[in-house]
Design a protein around this motif. Structure first.
Motif, PDB file in Angstrom:
ATOM      1  N   MET A   1       1.026  -1.126  -0.249  1.00 57.28           N
ATOM      2  CA  MET A   1      -0.474   0.096  -0.399  1.00 57.28           C
ATOM      3  C   MET A   1       0.573   1.132   0.292  1.00 57.28           C
ATOM      4  O   MET A   1       1.692   1.506   0.656  1.00 57.28           O
ATOM      5  CB  MET A   1      -1.090  -0.017   1.302  1.00 57.28           C
ATOM      6  N   PRO A   2       0.588   2.322  -0.620  1.00 50.43           N
ATOM      7  CA  PRO A   2       1.257   3.466  -0.682  1.00 50.43           C
ATOM      8  C   PRO A   2       1.445   4.074  -0.090  1.00 50.43           C
ATOM      9  O   PRO A   2       0.485   4.650   1.315  1.00 50.43           O
ATOM     10  CB  PRO A   2       1.056   4.126  -2.064  1.00 50.43           C
ATOM     11  N   SER A   3       2.128   5.002   0.281  1.00 51.59           N
ATOM     12  CA  SER A   3       1.955   5.478   1.219  1.00 51.59           C
ATOM     13  C   SER A   3       1.723   6.666   1.737  1.00 51.59           C
ATOM     14  O   SER A   3       1.739   7.172   0.785  1.00 51.59           O
ATOM     15  CB  SER A   3       3.412   6.275   2.409  1.00 51.59           C
ATOM     16  N   VAL A   4       0.684   7.692   2.660  1.00 49.99           N
ATOM     17  CA  VAL A   4      -0.037   8.716   2.686  1.00 49.99           C
ATOM     18  C   VAL A   4       0.260   9.347   3.731  1.00 49.99           C
ATOM     19  O   VAL A   4       0.210  10.696   3.807  1.00 49.99           O
ATOM     20  CB  VAL A   4      -1.385   8.862   2.578  1.00 49.99           C
ATOM     21  N   HIS A   5       1.838   9.777   4.208  1.00 46.33           N
ATOM     22  CA  HIS A   5       2.607  10.273   5.680  1.00 46.33           C
ATOM     23  C   HIS A   5       2.694  11.271   4.761  1.00 46.33           C
ATOM     24  O   HIS A   5       2.602  11.544   3.746  1.00 46.33           O
ATOM     25  CB  HIS A   5       3.932   9.418   6.188  1.00 46.33           C
ATOM     26  N   LEU A  32       7.610  16.495  -9.182  1.00 42.10           N
ATOM     27  CA  LEU A  32       5.687  16.422  -8.890  1.00 42.10           C
ATOM     28  C   LEU A  32       5.182  16.073  -8.670  1.00 42.10           C
ATOM     29  O   LEU A  32       4.973  14.758  -7.531  1.00 42.10           O
ATOM     30  CB  LEU A  32       5.397  15.100 -10.302  1.00 42.10           C
ATOM     31  N   SER A  33       3.572  16.703  -7.675  1.00 36.72           N
ATOM     32  CA  SER A  33       2.845  16.306  -7.199  1.00 36.72           C
ATOM     33  C   SER A  33       2.424  14.909  -7.221  1.00 36.72           C
ATOM     34  O   SER A  33       2.085  14.642  -7.736  1.00 36.72           O
ATOM     35  CB  SER A  33       1.851  17.448  -6.443  1.00 36.72           C
ATOM     36  N   GLU A  34       1.866  14.109  -6.206  1.00 36.15           N
ATOM     37  CA  GLU A  34       1.195  13.018  -6.510  1.00 36.15           C
ATOM     38  C   GLU A  34      -0.419  13.484  -6.055  1.00 36.15           C
ATOM     39  O   GLU A  34      -0.876  13.795  -4.407  1.00 36.15           O
ATOM     40  CB  GLU A  34       1.691  11.803  -5.806  1.00 36.15           C
ATOM     41  N   ASP A  35      -1.450  12.902  -6.314  1.00 38.68           N
ATOM     42  CA  ASP A  35      -2.340  12.757  -5.821  1.00 38.68           C
ATOM     43  C   ASP A  35      -2.905  11.258  -5.897  1.00 38.68           C
ATOM     44  O   ASP A  35      -2.834  10.320  -6.343  1.00 38.68           O
ATOM     45  CB  ASP A  35      -3.725  13.203  -7.134  1.00 38.68           C
ATOM     46  N   THR A  36      -3.750  10.912  -4.280  1.00 32.90           N
ATOM     47  CA  THR A  36      -3.739  10.010  -4.004  1.00 32.90           C
ATOM     48  C   THR A  36      -5.199   9.928  -3.496  1.00 32.90           C
ATOM     49  O   THR A  36      -5.907  10.446  -2.564  1.00 32.90           O
ATOM     50  CB  THR A  36      -3.052   9.155  -2.630  1.00 32.90           C
ATOM     51  N   ILE A  57      -2.274  14.280   6.654  1.00 38.30           N
ATOM     52  CA  ILE A  57      -2.488  12.464   7.093  1.00 38.30           C
ATOM     53  C   ILE A  57      -1.078  12.465   7.805  1.00 38.30           C
ATOM     54  O   ILE A  57      -0.087  12.088   6.937  1.00 38.30           O
ATOM     55  CB  ILE A  57      -3.073  11.598   6.343  1.00 38.30           C
ATOM     56  N   PHE A  58      -1.200  11.759   9.051  1.00 39.79           N
ATOM     57  CA  PHE A  58      -0.156  11.178   9.495  1.00 39.79           C
ATOM     58  C   PHE A  58       0.513   9.545   8.959  1.00 39.79           C
ATOM     59  O   PHE A  58       1.376   9.360   8.570  1.00 39.79           O
ATOM     60  CB  PHE A  58       0.140  10.999  11.312  1.00 39.79           C
ATOM     61  N   ASP A  59      -0.587   8.687   9.050  1.00 37.35           N
ATOM     62  CA  ASP A  59      -0.770   7.327   8.737  1.00 37.35           C
ATOM     63  C   ASP A  59      -2.302   6.481   8.865  1.00 37.35           C
ATOM     64  O   ASP A  59      -3.244   7.331   9.289  1.00 37.35           O
ATOM     65  CB  ASP A  59      -0.166   6.771  10.167  1.00 37.35           C
ATOM     66  N   ILE A  60      -2.778   5.555   8.495  1.00 40.82           N
ATOM     67  CA  ILE A  60      -3.641   5.206   8.327  1.00 40.82           C
ATOM     68  C   ILE A  60      -3.162   3.523   8.727  1.00 40.82           C
ATOM     69  O   ILE A  60      -2.453   3.155   8.123  1.00 40.82           O
ATOM     70  CB  ILE A  60      -4.546   4.904   7.322  1.00 40.82           C
ATOM     71  N   ASP A  61      -3.146   2.620   9.946  1.00 39.74           N
ATOM     72  CA  ASP A  61      -3.300   1.751   9.810  1.00 39.74           C
ATOM     73  C   ASP A  61      -4.611   0.994  10.645  1.00 39.74           C
ATOM     74  O   ASP A  61      -5.701   1.463  10.955  1.00 39.74           O
ATOM     75  CB  ASP A  61      -2.969   1.838  11.615  1.00 39.74           C
ATOM     76  N   ASP A  62      -4.571  -0.396   9.904  1.00 38.83           N
ATOM     77  CA  ASP A  62      -5.424  -1.779  10.543  1.00 38.83           C
ATOM     78  C   ASP A  62      -5.406  -2.441  12.081  1.00 38.83           C
ATOM     79  O   ASP A  62      -3.858  -2.868  12.029  1.00 38.83           O
ATOM     80  CB  ASP A  62      -5.629  -3.003   8.655  1.00 38.83           C
ATOM     81  N   VAL A  63      -5.665  -1.747  12.510  1.00 37.24           N
ATOM     82  CA  VAL A  63      -5.658  -1.261  13.777  1.00 37.24           C
ATOM     83  C   VAL A  63      -6.035  -3.214  14.702  1.00 37.24           C
ATOM     84  O   VAL A  63      -5.169  -3.605  15.547  1.00 37.24           O
ATOM     85  CB  VAL A  63      -6.364  -0.596  15.073  1.00 37.24           C
ATOM     86  N   GLY A  64      -7.122  -3.661  13.650  1.00 33.98           N
ATOM     87  CA  GLY A  64      -8.089  -4.953  14.384  1.00 33.98           C
ATOM     88  C   GLY A  64      -8.588  -4.537  14.979  1.00 33.98           C
ATOM     89  O   GLY A  64      -9.011  -4.063  16.167  1.00 33.98           O
ATOM     90  N   MET A 125      -5.267   2.629  -2.203  1.00 32.85           N
ATOM     91  CA  MET A 125      -4.828   3.098  -3.102  1.00 32.85           C
ATOM     92  C   MET A 125      -4.608   3.176  -4.039  1.00 32.85           C
ATOM     93  O   MET A 125      -3.695   2.728  -4.889  1.00 32.85           O
ATOM     94  CB  MET A 125      -3.641   4.044  -1.492  1.00 32.85           C
ATOM     95  N   ILE A 126      -5.012   4.730  -4.730  1.00 33.29           N
ATOM     96  CA  ILE A 126      -4.769   5.123  -6.205  1.00 33.29           C
ATOM     97  C   ILE A 126      -4.362   5.940  -6.448  1.00 33.29           C
ATOM     98  O   ILE A 126      -4.184   7.424  -6.317  1.00 33.29           O
ATOM     99  CB  ILE A 126      -6.034   5.296  -6.819  1.00 33.29           C
ATOM    100  N   THR A 127      -2.272   6.022  -6.375  1.00 29.82           N
ATOM    101  CA  THR A 127      -1.636   7.165  -7.393  1.00 29.82           C
ATOM    102  C   THR A 127      -1.885   7.508  -8.179  1.00 29.82           C
ATOM    103  O   THR A 127      -1.099   7.256  -9.457  1.00 29.82           O
ATOM    104  CB  THR A 127      -0.261   7.219  -6.530  1.00 29.82           C
TER     105      THR A 127
END
Length: 136
Positions: A1-5, A32-36, A57-64, A125-127
């Motif tokens: 999964m791409p980083s969105v940090h 070049l900027s990226e859109d995700t 965004i700092f992060d997106i985690d699957d916490v459980g 995630m689509i970048t």
């Protein structure tokens, strides 16, 4: 999964009918900027707090799922009488239904602004690289 940090949240759309949330973000880490686009599908419930223009965004985690009930005790108590997020009698029954439904608990942490969580079956995630023509 791409980083969105450190991506900036441009917008988000909650599609209740189709059980989807689309969050549009932008990164400025390179020349070049990226859109995700962050796409949550099979969404059962979500909670977003402090949505501000320029949220980062700092992060997106699957916490459980084992953390979902304990982290959201007050919210679950308030919503239980209205059948939110689903009808259930005990915490154990809720957890079992979420596991059997293949739900995941995604926590969105923030460096600034919007934070929260999404209960969904999938995230992707689509970048797309942006160029000067896209920015006009």
């Amino acid at each position: 999964m791409p980083s969105v940090h450190d991506n900036i949240i441009l917008s988000y759309e909650v599609d209740l009918e189709n059980e989807r949330i689309r969050m549009r973000t932008r990164s400025y880490h390179s020349d070049l900027s990226e859109d995700t686009d962050i796409l949550f599908s099979g969404v059962l419930a979500h909670s977003f707090e402090t949505p501000l223009q320029g949220s980062i965004i700092f992060d997106i985690d699957d916490v459980g799922l084992d953390c979902f009930i304990s982290y959201n005790r007050d919210l679950l108590e308030k919503g239980k009488g209205q059948g939110w997020p689903i009808m259930y009698e005990t915490d154990e029954e809720l957890e079992t239904k979420l596991i059997e439904g293949d739900y995941l608990y995604f926590v969105i942490s923030s460096s600034y602004g919007l934070s929260g969580w999404v209960l969904a079956k999938k995230v992707e995630m689509i970048t797309k690289m942006r160029n000067e023509q896209d920015e006009e």
